[in-house]
Scaffold this motif. Structure first.
Motif, PDB file in Angstrom:
ATOM      1  N   SER A   1      18.761 -50.015  69.017  1.00 12.18           N
ATOM      2  CA  SER A   1      17.892 -49.750  67.871  1.00 12.18           C
ATOM      3  C   SER A   1      16.494 -49.426  68.362  1.00 12.18           C
ATOM      4  O   SER A   1      15.969 -50.100  69.246  1.00 12.18           O
TER       5      SER A   1
ATOM      6  N   PHE B   1      12.321 -48.224  67.290  1.00  3.26           N
ATOM      7  CA  PHE B   1      11.323 -48.114  66.224  1.00  3.26           C
ATOM      8  C   PHE B   1      10.465 -46.860  66.406  1.00  3.26           C
ATOM      9  O   PHE B   1       9.575 -46.593  65.609  1.00  3.26           O
TER      10      PHE B   1
ATOM     11  N   THR C   1      14.440 -48.356  63.080  1.00  8.82           N
ATOM     12  CA  THR C   1      13.653 -49.347  62.354  1.00  8.82           C
ATOM     13  C   THR C   1      12.253 -48.801  62.139  1.00  8.82           C
ATOM     14  O   THR C   1      11.538 -48.514  63.105  1.00  8.82           O
TER      15      THR C   1
ATOM     16  N   ASP D   1       8.375 -57.905  64.036  1.00 12.74           N
ATOM     17  CA  ASP D   1       9.691 -57.439  63.582  1.00 12.74           C
ATOM     18  C   ASP D   1      10.778 -57.708  64.609  1.00 12.74           C
ATOM     19  O   ASP D   1      11.926 -58.017  64.254  1.00 12.74           O
TER      20      ASP D   1
ATOM     21  N   LYS E   1      14.122 -60.075  64.272  1.00 15.88           N
ATOM     22  CA  LYS E   1      15.457 -59.602  64.622  1.00 15.88           C
ATOM     23  C   LYS E   1      16.156 -60.514  65.623  1.00 15.88           C
ATOM     24  O   LYS E   1      17.281 -60.244  66.029  1.00 15.88           O
TER      25      LYS E   1
END
Length: 750
Positions: A134, A136, A153, A163, A167
């Motif tokens: 993932s 950002f 994200t 953040d 997570k």
């Protein structure tokens, strides 16, 4: 300031981390020579559910990440989630022609740079189900029409630590440099102090509460060792991977971004932006050719001011864009600039070498305020001492604390001592009373330093750039290194109080700030589109853009400047990047300020809508101006009788070429002013391939190109080497033969 210096613990976070860790007697981090053994140990510490937080760009610990990824790939009982941003990849061509062009270049320019295993598998669709990646922030355009869109994200850069902790990040990895001086080992966060400085104390608190988390470092000797906030003690990390403990190890090369070419349009955008940069001010820039163009014109303004002002006058900048007279400048940089930018690009090094990046800021609010008010200068004199006394920074009867403070800021020499109310210097003693004329004369002679110390000309959160940029950082003298401070992204990107510095200090440092960013599109109401498309697909990310824009509105003499090209080819068709409306916004219209295209400057802040709309139409490409004006009138945003002023009616590529070519004949501008990574053959081929791709983007264009190719003569001696370089000297298939003919026609300029 470095952790190697003895300073008050409130001065920098680095010192706070180091002293806090030392006070709890935390030993130096254990070192591992082998990545596999470190992976074993990490699994023992945190278990088989691992959420790895890795920095963006070149700060990733690649050997550790690859070892961890391969372990999870081989063992389905391990659940691995990688949370990161900007995963860098070597260029790979989509077609065979592009591959033929890129492969020799990549082998040469990226020699020794390892691939990151998870990105290679992502491209092949081969990431196993027990692993998730993932990000950002995407490398621009790298994951359009990709399943990775689902794992993006959206977050502001300043919220990334929060953040990632939400997570469940339990392992944080970082590429570092290492050095030992007088038996004291320290590590540098180098390119990515951005998040690590904020992660370190939080992870320590989590460990103290019994949570299984770990912060690891991977040593790479090619990393420039950055000092100041980026330098941390050897017990800040929990584990260190140092493959140099193995005999004959050679650290892998860093990913280096080749110098980008600067188009005529980009140069014009950069030139207009440079007219808004205030001497004595603050500068934030982004990455890419638009930023390189700004740096170039800023250098031109300082180093060849006569020619610079000739261009200003020929473009009628002051008359057409009065905002430049109100907030801009066109002279040389006497006071200089201070860089405050989340990304420290190579351009800042060019500004530093040219004597432009030279305005020092200090971590002491009193000192910074007095400098801003020009009550003192960075040169130390008895006046400096008396001014500090006048403003209550020290006492007339100096105390031990006063003396320590004066030594720390460079007003007193480091050798001065205080004992029993007296000063000791050069084997002499004198009462520490600034009200005594004899004592003051003695202090002036024996105690005063030459320059204020601890000043920085640059605060950055991460860096990436070309090879010569890394070399320049590695070759900085110790004195120069102290002026470049890699620090927390939360310190750089917003004005809120932070443990590194207060909001008051940040405001004092960032006078006349110009926060300059890039956008893909702008709507007529002043909204900016910078990170994603209206269908929801993410191109890159918000990063720090929102923070800088919001910050600019909080500072009294700051401006937010958004740069973009006036138009671009989308889906094979030329379209305006200034649009009536769009189904996605990165920066909302209430934060509109200054917008720049190759045709000029739109000053939007605080203006009513009819002015905002018409100002943006004035700097749009003339091929789209009337359509935009008709849409604005239809919506009732512009008066029915408004017409575009004649001086803004020639916004054409031909006009840009006219001014550009005039000055390139004087060796001004040019596509590669900072160096070129391509050979002459590659430049010629690259230009032809790019043009051919654009021309064949539509069915009509493709037919025209094929007709030209059929009738083009056979290649001569000048074209044969180019065909050989691209692998088309002896085509066998019908497709390759046609491609060869198309390329020959383009190289001949048909």
């Amino acid at each position: 300031m470095s952790v190697l210096e003895l300073v008050d613990t409130h001065v920098t976070h680095v010192t706070h981390v180091a002293t806090n860790a030392a006070s709890q007697a935390k030993p130096a981090a254990p070192e591992f020579a082998d990545a596999e053994k470190l992976v074993d140990h990490i699994i023992e510490v945190v278990g088989k559910e691992i959420v790895l937080g890795a920095p963006l760009a070149i700060g990733k610990p690649i050997a550790f990440i690859n070892a961890l990824y391969q372990r999870a790939k081989a063992d389905p009982s391990i659940t691995l989630r990688i949370e990161t941003g900007i995963t860098l990849e070597k260029p790979v061509g989509k077609s065979q022609l592009e591959k033929n062009f890129l492969e020799p270049f990549v082998e040469r320019e990226f020699e020794g740079v390892p691939d990151i295993d998870y990105i290679m598998d992502l491209r092949k669709g081969a990431v196993p189900s027990n692993i998730t990646v993932s990000e950002f922030f995407f490398k621009a355009g790298s994951f359009l029409n990709s399943p990775q869109q689902q794992n993006y994200t959206s977050t502001n850069y300043t919220h990334a630590v929060r953040d990632l902790l939400d997570k469940g990040v339990n392992v944080v990895g970082q590429l570092v440099a290492k050095r030992t001086i007088d038996g004291v080992t320290t590590y540098s966060l180098c390119s990515n102090s951005d998040l690590a400085l904020d992660f370190a104390p939080v992870l320590k608190e989590m460990q103290d509460s019994g949570k299984p988390v770990a912060m690891i470092a991977e040593v790479n000797s090619n990393m420039p060792f950055m000092q100041n906030h980026a330098e941390v003690a050897d017990n800040v990390f929990d584990f260190v991977l140092d493959q140099n403990l193995k005999p004959d190890n050679k650290d892998y090369a860093l990913f280096a971004a080749p110098h980008a070419s600067i188009s005529p349009e980009d140069h014009m955008i950069g030139f207009y932006a440079s007219t808004l940069v205030k001497d004595g001010g603050t500068l934030q820039v982004g990455i890419g050719s638009l930023s390189s163009a700004l740096i170039y014109s800023t250098l031109l303004r300082h180093q060849n001011n006569a020619v610079y002002n000739q261009i200003v006058d020929e473009l009628h900048v002051a008359e057409k864009f009065p905002v430049t007279r109100l907030v801009g400048d066109r002279g040389i940089f006497e006071e200089g600039l201070y860089g405050c930018s989340e990304l420290m690009v190579d351009g800042f090094m060019n500004l530093y070498k040219a004597g432009i990046l030279k305005r020092e800021v200090f971590e002491d609010l009193t000192v910074q305020t007095l400098l801003n008010k020009k009550k003192i200068t960075t040169d130390v004199s008895v006046s400096t001492l008396l001014t500090l006394l006048e403003h209550g920074a020290i006492h007339q009867q100096l105390t031990a604390k006063d003396v320590g403070y004066l030594k720390r800021i460079g007003v007193f020499r480091g050798s001065v001592e205080f004992f029993n109310g007296q000063l000791q210097a050069q084997h002499q003693t004198m009462k520490a009373n600034l009200g005594d004329a004899e004592a003051l004369q003695w202090i002036t002679k024996f105690c005063l330093g030459d320059k204020l110390s601890g000043g920085a000309v640059m605060h950055g959160a991460f860096f990436i750039g070309p090879k010569d940029f890394y070399e320049a950082l590695n070759n900085l003298s110790d004195e120069d290194h102290k002026k470049f401070c890699m620090t927390s992204v939360n310190y750089v990107n917003d004005l809120y109080d932070h443990f590194i510095g207060s909001q008051q200090l940040k405001q004092a440092q960032r006078k006349h700030a110009r926060f300059i960013n890039s956008a893909m599109m702008v709507t007529l109401n002043g909204s900016a589109i910078s990170d994603a498309l209206e269908n929801g697909q993410v191109v890159s990310g918000v990063g720090g853009q929102y923070n800088f824009v919001a910050q600019s509105h909080q500072l009294p003499d700051s401006r937010s400047i958004m740069k973009l090209r006036s138009c671009s080819v989308r889906n094979g068709k030329l379209k305006s990047n200034i649009m009536f409306n769009y189904g996605h916004t990165t920066i909302p219209r209430q934060l509109r300020d200054i917008v720049i295209t190759e045709y000029g400057i739109a000053d939007l802040r605080g203006k009513p809508d009819h002015v905002v709309y018409t100002e943006l139409i004035k700097i749009a490409d003339s091929r789209f101006q009337q359509q935009l004006l008709d849409q604005a009138k239809a919506a009732g945003k512009v008066a029915k009788d408004y017409t575009i002023p004649v001086e803004f009616g020639n916004n054409t590529p031909e006009a840009i070429q006219g001014i550009y070519q005039k000055f390139t004949q004087q060796n001004i501008f040019g596509p590669f002013p900072f160096g070129c990574s391509f050979t002459a053959e590659e430049l010629q081929l690259g230009k032809a391939l790019k043009a051919l791709k654009a021309k064949t983007a539509t069915p009509k264009g493709k037919i025209k190109c094929i007709l030209n190719a059929i009738t083009t003569p056979k290649p001569d001696k000048t074209i044969q080497p180019l065909l050989k370089r691209i692998g088309l000297e002896n085509p066998t298939s019908i497709q390759d033969k046609l491609t060869q003919r198309l390329l020959i026609a383009e190289l001949r300029g048909r």
